[in-house]
Write a protein that holds these residues in place. Structure first.
Motif, PDB file in Angstrom:
ATOM      1  N   SER A 276     -20.146  -4.117  14.191  1.00  0.00           N
ATOM      2  CA  SER A 276     -19.259  -3.062  13.702  1.00  0.00           C
ATOM      3  C   SER A 276     -17.876  -3.184  14.326  1.00  0.00           C
ATOM      4  CB  SER A 276     -19.850  -1.688  14.022  1.00  0.00           C
ATOM      5  OG  SER A 276     -21.068  -1.479  13.350  1.00  0.00           O
ATOM      6  N   GLN A 277     -17.842  -3.472  15.611  1.00  0.00           N
ATOM      7  CA  GLN A 277     -16.558  -3.556  16.305  1.00  0.00           C
ATOM      8  C   GLN A 277     -15.730  -4.748  15.820  1.00  0.00           C
ATOM      9  OE1 GLN A 277     -16.420  -2.407  20.587  1.00  0.00           O
ATOM     10  NE2 GLN A 277     -18.661  -2.560  20.488  1.00  0.00           N
ATOM     11  N   LYS A 278     -16.358  -5.904  15.657  1.00  0.00           N
ATOM     12  CA  LYS A 278     -15.614  -7.087  15.209  1.00  0.00           C
ATOM     13  C   LYS A 278     -15.139  -6.935  13.767  1.00  0.00           C
ATOM     14  CE  LYS A 278     -15.824  -9.731  18.904  1.00  0.00           C
ATOM     15  NZ  LYS A 278     -14.588  -9.996  19.693  1.00  0.00           N
ATOM     16  N   ALA A 279     -15.971  -6.331  12.924  1.00  0.00           N
ATOM     17  CA  ALA A 279     -15.559  -6.115  11.535  1.00  0.00           C
ATOM     18  C   ALA A 279     -14.371  -5.163  11.475  1.00  0.00           C
ATOM     19  CB  ALA A 279     -16.727  -5.568  10.722  1.00  0.00           C
ATOM     20  N   PHE A 280     -14.419  -4.112  12.302  1.00  0.00           N
ATOM     21  CA  PHE A 280     -13.311  -3.158  12.295  1.00  0.00           C
ATOM     22  C   PHE A 280     -12.056  -3.784  12.894  1.00  0.00           C
ATOM     23  CE2 PHE A 280     -10.823   0.401  13.987  1.00  0.00           C
ATOM     24  CZ  PHE A 280     -10.657   1.127  12.814  1.00  0.00           C
ATOM     25  N   LEU A 281     -12.216  -4.602  13.917  1.00  0.00           N
ATOM     26  CA  LEU A 281     -11.070  -5.306  14.513  1.00  0.00           C
ATOM     27  C   LEU A 281     -10.354  -6.138  13.462  1.00  0.00           C
ATOM     28  CD1 LEU A 281      -9.393  -6.442  16.922  1.00  0.00           C
ATOM     29  CD2 LEU A 281     -11.204  -8.161  17.194  1.00  0.00           C
ATOM     30  N   PHE A 282     -11.126  -6.840  12.634  1.00  0.00           N
ATOM     31  CA  PHE A 282     -10.547  -7.678  11.583  1.00  0.00           C
ATOM     32  C   PHE A 282      -9.674  -6.839  10.651  1.00  0.00           C
ATOM     33  CE2 PHE A 282     -10.577  -9.594   7.380  1.00  0.00           C
ATOM     34  CZ  PHE A 282     -10.251 -10.914   7.650  1.00  0.00           C
ATOM     35  N   TYR A 283     -10.164  -5.677  10.295  1.00  0.00           N
ATOM     36  CA  TYR A 283      -9.422  -4.829   9.364  1.00  0.00           C
ATOM     37  C   TYR A 283      -8.233  -4.153  10.046  1.00  0.00           C
ATOM     38  CZ  TYR A 283      -8.376  -1.405   5.790  1.00  0.00           C
ATOM     39  OH  TYR A 283      -7.729  -0.656   4.852  1.00  0.00           O
ATOM     40  N   LEU A 284      -8.442  -3.646  11.263  1.00  0.00           N
ATOM     41  CA  LEU A 284      -7.390  -2.918  11.963  1.00  0.00           C
ATOM     42  C   LEU A 284      -6.155  -3.776  12.205  1.00  0.00           C
ATOM     43  CD1 LEU A 284      -6.908  -0.108  13.431  1.00  0.00           C
ATOM     44  CD2 LEU A 284      -7.496  -1.325  15.541  1.00  0.00           C
ATOM     45  N   THR A 285      -6.365  -5.040  12.458  1.00  0.00           N
ATOM     46  CA  THR A 285      -5.248  -5.933  12.781  1.00  0.00           C
ATOM     47  C   THR A 285      -4.701  -6.678  11.562  1.00  0.00           C
ATOM     48  OG1 THR A 285      -6.859  -7.652  13.389  1.00  0.00           O
ATOM     49  CG2 THR A 285      -6.014  -6.255  15.164  1.00  0.00           C
ATOM     50  N   SER A 286      -5.193  -6.347  10.371  1.00  0.00           N
ATOM     51  CA  SER A 286      -4.717  -7.010   9.156  1.00  0.00           C
ATOM     52  C   SER A 286      -3.518  -6.263   8.574  1.00  0.00           C
ATOM     53  CB  SER A 286      -5.841  -7.071   8.114  1.00  0.00           C
ATOM     54  OG  SER A 286      -6.098  -5.771   7.598  1.00  0.00           O
ATOM     55  N   ASP A 287      -2.797  -6.936   7.685  1.00  0.00           N
ATOM     56  CA  ASP A 287      -1.658  -6.299   6.998  1.00  0.00           C
ATOM     57  C   ASP A 287      -2.148  -5.288   5.968  1.00  0.00           C
ATOM     58  OD1 ASP A 287       0.112  -7.874   8.446  1.00  0.00           O
ATOM     59  OD2 ASP A 287       0.099  -9.481   6.941  1.00  0.00           O
ATOM     60  N   ARG A 288      -3.403  -5.399   5.570  1.00  0.00           N
ATOM     61  CA  ARG A 288      -3.943  -4.564   4.505  1.00  0.00           C
ATOM     62  C   ARG A 288      -4.055  -3.094   4.926  1.00  0.00           C
ATOM     63  NH1 ARG A 288      -7.259  -5.584   0.015  1.00  0.00           N
ATOM     64  NH2 ARG A 288      -7.582  -3.593  -1.045  1.00  0.00           N
ATOM     65  N   VAL A 289      -4.185  -2.831   6.215  1.00  0.00           N
ATOM     66  CA  VAL A 289      -4.490  -1.483   6.675  1.00  0.00           C
ATOM     67  C   VAL A 289      -3.392  -0.483   6.302  1.00  0.00           C
ATOM     68  CG1 VAL A 289      -3.505  -1.818   8.998  1.00  0.00           C
ATOM     69  CG2 VAL A 289      -5.299  -0.114   8.634  1.00  0.00           C
ATOM     70  N   ARG A 290      -2.132  -0.878   6.404  1.00  0.00           N
ATOM     71  CA  ARG A 290      -1.037   0.058   6.084  1.00  0.00           C
ATOM     72  C   ARG A 290      -0.971   0.332   4.586  1.00  0.00           C
ATOM     73  NH1 ARG A 290      -1.471   2.521   9.987  1.00  0.00           N
ATOM     74  NH2 ARG A 290       0.202   3.820   9.198  1.00  0.00           N
ATOM     75  N   THR A 291      -1.174  -0.704   3.777  1.00  0.00           N
ATOM     76  CA  THR A 291      -1.184  -0.510   2.322  1.00  0.00           C
ATOM     77  C   THR A 291      -2.306   0.436   1.919  1.00  0.00           C
ATOM     78  OG1 THR A 291      -0.350  -2.770   2.034  1.00  0.00           O
ATOM     79  CG2 THR A 291      -1.301  -1.694   0.104  1.00  0.00           C
ATOM     80  N   HIS A 292      -3.473   0.235   2.538  1.00  0.00           N
ATOM     81  CA  HIS A 292      -4.618   1.102   2.247  1.00  0.00           C
ATOM     82  C   HIS A 292      -4.290   2.549   2.555  1.00  0.00           C
ATOM     83  CE1 HIS A 292      -8.496   3.068   2.526  1.00  0.00           C
ATOM     84  NE2 HIS A 292      -8.308   3.263   3.826  1.00  0.00           N
ATOM     85  N   MET A 293      -3.703   2.823   3.712  1.00  0.00           N
ATOM     86  CA  MET A 293      -3.430   4.196   4.106  1.00  0.00           C
ATOM     87  C   MET A 293      -2.413   4.851   3.176  1.00  0.00           C
ATOM     88  SD  MET A 293      -5.514   4.996   6.384  1.00  0.00           S
ATOM     89  CE  MET A 293      -4.827   6.643   6.348  1.00  0.00           C
ATOM     90  N   GLU A 294      -1.410   4.112   2.750  1.00  0.00           N
ATOM     91  CA  GLU A 294      -0.402   4.674   1.836  1.00  0.00           C
ATOM     92  C   GLU A 294      -1.038   5.065   0.502  1.00  0.00           C
ATOM     93  OE1 GLU A 294       2.529   1.638   1.625  1.00  0.00           O
ATOM     94  OE2 GLU A 294       3.222   1.932   3.696  1.00  0.00           O
ATOM     95  N   LYS A 295      -1.875   4.198  -0.035  1.00  0.00           N
ATOM     96  CA  LYS A 295      -2.541   4.491  -1.309  1.00  0.00           C
ATOM     97  C   LYS A 295      -3.544   5.632  -1.163  1.00  0.00           C
ATOM     98  CE  LYS A 295      -2.135  -0.150  -3.336  1.00  0.00           C
ATOM     99  NZ  LYS A 295      -2.888  -1.326  -3.842  1.00  0.00           N
ATOM    100  N   LEU A 296      -4.242   5.652  -0.035  1.00  0.00           N
ATOM    101  CA  LEU A 296      -5.246   6.692   0.186  1.00  0.00           C
ATOM    102  C   LEU A 296      -4.596   8.064   0.270  1.00  0.00           C
ATOM    103  CD1 LEU A 296      -8.171   7.491   0.763  1.00  0.00           C
ATOM    104  CD2 LEU A 296      -7.727   7.056   3.193  1.00  0.00           C
ATOM    105  N   ARG A 297      -3.476   8.168   0.962  1.00  0.00           N
ATOM    106  CA  ARG A 297      -2.788   9.467   1.081  1.00  0.00           C
ATOM    107  C   ARG A 297      -2.363   9.995  -0.286  1.00  0.00           C
ATOM    108  NH1 ARG A 297      -1.002   7.424   6.367  1.00  0.00           N
ATOM    109  NH2 ARG A 297       0.670   6.203   5.397  1.00  0.00           N
ATOM    110  N   ILE A 298      -1.883   9.108  -1.139  1.00  0.00           N
ATOM    111  CA  ILE A 298      -1.465   9.522  -2.485  1.00  0.00           C
ATOM    112  C   ILE A 298      -2.670  10.022  -3.283  1.00  0.00           C
ATOM    113  CG2 ILE A 298      -0.558   8.702  -4.692  1.00  0.00           C
ATOM    114  CD1 ILE A 298       1.210   6.742  -3.070  1.00  0.00           C
ATOM    115  N   ALA A 299      -3.763   9.274  -3.227  1.00  0.00           N
ATOM    116  CA  ALA A 299      -4.968   9.643  -3.984  1.00  0.00           C
ATOM    117  C   ALA A 299      -5.531  10.979  -3.516  1.00  0.00           C
ATOM    118  CB  ALA A 299      -6.021   8.543  -3.848  1.00  0.00           C
ATOM    119  N   LEU A 300      -5.559  11.199  -2.202  1.00  0.00           N
ATOM    120  CA  LEU A 300      -6.112  12.449  -1.679  1.00  0.00           C
ATOM    121  C   LEU A 300      -5.202  13.638  -1.985  1.00  0.00           C
ATOM    122  CD1 LEU A 300      -7.527  11.282   1.774  1.00  0.00           C
ATOM    123  CD2 LEU A 300      -8.808  11.854  -0.295  1.00  0.00           C
TER     124      LEU A 300
END
Length: 472
Positions: free
Chosen positions: A348-372
């Motif tokens: 779980s920790q290594k999988a989350f590390l991969f995502y947390l340090t990727s460029d995708r995380v900021r794009t995801h958060m921006e889209k998620l805020r709009i959807a919510l």
């Protein structure tokens, strides 16, 4: 304080009732005296007497003149066969968990993000890459404190996006915020300790403290935050072990404590040597402006424990949370974590590390805020033409909705469930389980179409019950 005494009285009653129902206190044998129970539990004799009187009114015990109280036979657990061990359990019920288990179509009780809005495909596409980089992943236990790479990545993340400097030695990885709260409670709270807790509150936290036997002191939270005079009065009078708060897009209200109060709360914690447990589960789910810095950022005395969970909006299935504390507290929290599970699963920790340090995380958060935000507005639109009242939150996952005080809350809940709708009754969010005229509706789990359909049914039920009340 009347509400606190009521909470203590209920705790004593439940303690006694559990021992009756499990058979620990046998039939027709004299039960412990008022004096002995008062000494055992460290409470006033009147509190014990009131609990006994309630048990008598409920038909659980009977009294004999000048001899004391005795248990009636009907309360013994009789459905245990001779082949089964007579196991006794002392764990408190989780009302929120009971609601979540209801098999309904319109789950307005679920304060979690719709899985279709999460980066499932991205993580699944890169799963092999994670295993290639860490070939022995499944055969390795994690460090109790947490994976070193993830702790380093989290420290950098906090500094980059929150301008919050947190040294790596101050971070422990827990399996979600719930585990963090449980560890903190087990490390620092004993039976009969006072705990300040915001009201209304996250019921999961209240359940944990209740299981520890803590005496809960509710602290009112409003759109303006806390009354700091009240907070200081409680800290001075009760000398609580800790103060549990979710100050950013609070669950269930959506309120955010203003920055000025955050500074003063940190000062009060140090002045009265009271740990503040800051549960920051919704920080990145904002709709307009970013929230103020955490209370932890103003801590100079080492009295703030900061829980930063990523479960709600990044990867719930991985259950990753950072528990942050001063080194003087951290040594005890690590021991508590070791007793809990000896380390959050490394996969779980290594999988989350991969995502947390990727460029995708900021794009995801921006889209998620709009959807919510769109889903929140859709739910608010459904509520507007009815006699509901609420403060529109600037972030988070929930609406805290005031209903008509004449409403039959039990009937509303029952009819909603009959129509495959669940929500969280306000009573569950009250630390003392008072019957308050509120419900929590979560807009994060269902899509816009299902929100519209489910809310149409719920508001129709509500309106019909109000009409029935008017005709009585």
């Amino acid at each position: 304080m009347k509400s606190e005494q009521t909470a203590l009285y209920k705790q004593v009653h439940e303690y006694m009732l559990t021992r009756i129902q499990t058979g620990e206190w046998p039939k027709d044998k004299r039960l412990p005296s008022v004096r002995s129970l008062a000494e055992l539990l460290g409470v006033h004799r009147l509190t014990i007497l009131k609990a006994y009187q309630l048990l008598k009114e409920q038909g659980h015990v009977y009294a004999k003149d000048k001899t004391g109280y005795y248990r009636k036979d009907s309360d013994h657990i009789s459905n245990i066969s001779e082949e089964q061990p007579a196991i006794r359990s002392y764990i408190h019920n989780s009302h929120l968990s009971d609601i979540h288990r209801e098999p309904v179509t319109y789950k307005f009780s679920a304060s979690v993000v719709d899985p279709t809005l999460l980066p499932n495909r991205y993580l699944s596409q890169h799963a092999k890459e994670i295993f290639d980089k860490y070939p022995h992943l499944l055969g390795t236990y994690a460090n109790v404190k947490g994976d070193e790479e993830l702790i380093t990545g989290m420290s950098a993340y906090f500094q980059k996006y929150d301008r919050l400097y947190i040294p790596e030695e101050s971070i422990v990885i827990t399996s979600g915020a719930q585990q963090g709260i449980d560890i903190i409670a087990k490390v620092f709270v004993q039976a009969h300790d006072y705990v300040l807790i915001e009201s209304p509150t996250y019921s999961g936290a209240a359940d944990i403290f209740a299981n520890r036997g803590a005496k809960l002191i509710p602290v009112s939270i409003t759109a303006a935050g806390f009354c700091l005079e009240e907070v200081e009065y409680f800290m001075k009078k009760y000398k609580p072990k800790l103060f549990y708060t979710n100050p950013t897009y609070q669950n269930p209200t959506g309120y955010t404590v203003p920055v000025e109060q955050r500074k003063q709360l940190a000062e009060l914690a140090e002045k009265y040597q009271c740990i503040i447990l800051e549960d920051d589960a919704f920080r990145e789910i904002y709709f307009h402006k970013t929230p103020p810095p955490p209370i932890y950022s103003y801590d100079t005395g080492g009295y703030i424990i900061y829980l930063r969970s990523f479960c709600k909006y990044m990867a719930p299935g991985l259950r990753i949370c950072a528990m942050v504390a001063h080194p003087s507290l951290m040594k005890w929290l690590i021991k508590g974590k070791a007793l809990a599970d000896n380390g959050t699963p490394l996969l779980s920790q290594k999988a989350f590390l991969f995502y947390l340090t990727s460029d995708r995380v900021r794009t995801h958060m921006e889209k998620l805020r709009i959807a919510l935000q769109i889903r929140k507005e859709k739910m608010e639109e459904a509520l507007r033409d009815h006699s509901f009242h609420w403060d529109s939150p600037g972030g988070g996952l929930n609406l805290w909705v005031r209903i008509d005080e004449t409403m039959d809350k039990n009937k509303l809940k029952a009819m909603a469930l009959e129509n495959s709708i669940s929500y969280v009754p306000g009573q569950i969010c009250d630390p003392l389980e008072r019957d308050i005229p509120y419900i929590r509706l979560s807009y994060s789990f269902l899509n816009e179409q299902d929100i519209r359909k489910g809310m149409h049914v719920l508001t129709s039920i509500y309106d019909s019950l109000l009409t029935d009340n008017m005709h009585k």
